[in-house]
Design a protein around this motif. Structure first.
Motif, mmCIF file in Angstrom:
data_model
loop_
_atom_site.group_PDB
_atom_site.id
_atom_site.type_symbol
_atom_site.label_atom_id
_atom_site.label_comp_id
_atom_site.label_asym_id
_atom_site.label_seq_id
_atom_site.Cartn_x
_atom_site.Cartn_y
_atom_site.Cartn_z
ATOM 1 N N ALA A 1 -8.361 -0.530 -6.334
ATOM 2 C CA ALA A 1 -9.896 -1.523 -6.231
ATOM 3 C C ALA A 1 -10.265 -1.196 -4.962
ATOM 4 N N GLN A 2 -9.680 -0.132 -4.417
ATOM 5 C CA GLN A 2 -10.870 0.065 -3.252
ATOM 6 C C GLN A 2 -11.838 1.072 -4.045
ATOM 7 N N LEU B 1 3.861 -1.014 -7.967
ATOM 8 C CA LEU B 1 2.362 -1.054 -8.622
ATOM 9 C C LEU B 1 1.289 -2.226 -7.994
ATOM 10 N N ARG B 2 2.308 -2.836 -7.148
ATOM 11 C CA ARG B 2 0.788 -3.117 -6.567
ATOM 12 C C ARG B 2 -0.121 -2.216 -5.821
ATOM 13 N N MET C 1 -13.457 -1.004 -11.688
ATOM 14 C CA MET C 1 -12.768 -1.398 -12.827
ATOM 15 C C MET C 1 -12.024 -2.899 -12.711
ATOM 16 N N THR C 2 -11.677 -2.788 -13.954
ATOM 17 C CA THR C 2 -10.925 -4.047 -14.829
ATOM 18 C C THR C 2 -9.924 -3.853 -14.252
ATOM 19 N N ILE C 3 -8.379 -4.325 -13.014
ATOM 20 C CA ILE C 3 -7.366 -4.202 -13.000
ATOM 21 C C ILE C 3 -6.479 -5.467 -14.032
ATOM 22 N N ILE C 4 -5.690 -5.222 -14.382
ATOM 23 C CA ILE C 4 -5.052 -6.646 -14.475
ATOM 24 C C ILE C 4 -3.319 -6.086 -14.450
ATOM 25 N N THR D 1 0.560 -1.262 0.120
ATOM 26 C CA THR D 1 -0.051 -0.297 -0.053
ATOM 27 C C THR D 1 1.041 0.961 -0.220
ATOM 28 N N PHE D 2 0.448 2.325 -0.376
ATOM 29 C CA PHE D 2 1.382 3.293 0.076
ATOM 30 C C PHE D 2 1.491 4.062 1.061
#
Length: 441
Positions: A162-163, A154-155, A168-171, A109-110
């Motif tokens: 995502a939160q 990136l994660r 949204m669709t994230i790859i 996380t940030f």
């Protein structure tokens, strides 16, 4: 803590070290599919038994057949002794009064990313992308050496979007896994599904994009994927171990596109940032490390954040398993273990042939076969050259690895490759990229 039997809490705490060991030795897809779904149950030092829970019997059969040796090796590396592994499924495990849910997502996380002079620009850019995707920096290209936090950023983007944007669709994908997925889609006739998956994503995050370089069909596919997403105003974030312009066999049209947006680098952390990283990791793992020990670690590990965090994890494991409080002595032992573990695994000829095969769009079996088509012959010569450059095997041994070819055939192939490398900059760049990619794994 008694060493005769590892408590569930202790084993769970130390399990992340086992996972870290496995991650560096198999692909991310394999790790996510098979290893990440394992739950530690019991570690019996007296009986030399490690009990691991898996989701179902099929999962157990696959692990038993394909991953027992890796897990045994990982447990021995972490605990210093050999265990017999027993896989169990949920219905075979007695229910517990209180289930403990563990996840490593908290790490990415940030909030858990320590910002310093070496990474504040990249961090700010990633925060901006996560806050307003495809608005400010698209694409965002982040580069820097291994272990400096690119994957963490990136994660963190992934988790933040995502939160905040659950629709949204994230790859998230590694560059070499993108290549492998594309090859599988071609082989199984599912390229349309492959196109749909990537070209309809809202966010595409690609780690280690340098691994697609030199692979013509992969670059062609990624070019169209990039265009589709960019034109649809979808966010693209890429990481690499070097600037795009330094990826020798990256196609010019991709290089141009990678530089359309913002490029940010991450550098090794300074002393103060290294101290902050150690303290933050210790706080997350709920272990108290004295200031003098933090400084000792920071003075000896200067260029790799992953190693700093791994050392703190290792010291927590020492405490849980042996009751050893953090000290200069335990720090020395942890540093020695982590540095040893971070050394690249011995490169096998098989790994080299697989990388060359991906680059040339053929199979490893083709390279070892007697087939003489132009592309396979070029791949075979390249593979022999790279094997010789990396392993320094004698030509007779190289011949044995390539279907039992004789010494003179290998010598001829090596001579031909040396001529091509001397005359053709494209061939030279391809060889250099393949060698770098293999050594960086």
């Amino acid at each position: 803590m008694e060493r005769e039997n590892g408590s569930m809490e202790s084993f769970s705490e130390a399990w992340s070290l086992v996972c870290d060991y496995c991650k560096g030795r198999i692909t991310e897809v394999a790790f996510t599919t098979w290893i990440s779904r394992i739950e530690p149950v019991e570690l019996d030092f007296a009986g030399n038994i490690a009990v691991l829970q898996v989701p179902n019997d099929f999962h157990r059969q696959t692990l038993t057949r394909c991953y027992t040796s890796l897990l045994t090796e990982a447990l021995e590396h972490i605990f210093g002794m050999t265990f017999n592994i027993r896989f169990v499924i949920p219905e075979e495990v007695a229910p517990k009064e209180e289930e403990t849910v563990s996840s490593e997502d908290y790490e990415y996380t940030f909030d858990t990313f320590i910002v310093g002079p070496s990474n504040k620009f990249a961090h700010a850019a990633c925060m901006a992308v996560a806050t307003k995707p495809a608005t400010l920096y698209n694409p965002l290209f982040i580069y820097g050496n291994s272990g400096l936090g690119k994957t963490h950023l990136l994660r963190a983007i992934y988790n933040s979007i995502a939160q905040n944007y659950p629709e949204m669709t994230i790859i998230y994908i590694k560059g070499d896994d993108f290549t492998n997925e594309m090859i599988d889609a071609i082989r199984h006739g599912t390229t349309q599904d492959f196109h749909e998956r990537y070209r309809k994503a809202d966010i595409l995050l690609v780690d280690d994009i340098q691994f697609i370089a030199g692979k013509d069909s992969t670059q062609e596919e990624f070019f169209h994927t990039f265009n589709s997403l960019y034109e649809a105003h979808r966010q693209i974030v890429l990481t690499s171990d070097r600037p795009a312009k330094d990826i020798a066999t990256l196609e010019e049209r991709l290089l141009t596109r990678f530089e359309w947006g913002l490029t940010a680098d991450v550098q090794p952390p300074d002393f103060e940032t290294r101290i902050a990283i150690i303290r933050r990791k210790a706080e997350l793992l709920q272990i108290d490390i004295p200031d003098v020990v933090c400084e000792y670690i920071a003075n000896r590990v200067k260029n790799n954040i992953r190693q700093l965090e791994g050392i703190v994890k290792k010291m927590k494991a020492y405490y849980l398993l042996n009751g050893d409080m953090p000290s200069i002595n335990t720090a020395q032992a942890a540093i020695s273990d982590i540095m040893s573990n971070e050394q690249p695994t011995p490169l096998t000829v098989e790994k080299i042939i697989e990388e060359v095969a991906r680059t040339f769009g053929v199979s490893a079996a083709d390279i070892r076969s007697s087939k003489r088509s132009s592309n396979i012959s070029k791949a075979r010569q390249m593979a022999m050259y790279v094997v010789r450059e990396i392993t320094q095997l004698p030509t007779a041994s190289i011949g044995e690895e390539f279907g039992g070819r004789d010494h003179s055939t290998v010598v001829y192939s090596l001579q031909e490759m040396e001529k091509k490398i001397g005359k053709d900059s494209r061939t030279r760049a391809t060889a250099e990229d393949i060698i770098k990619n293999i050594r960086d794994r």
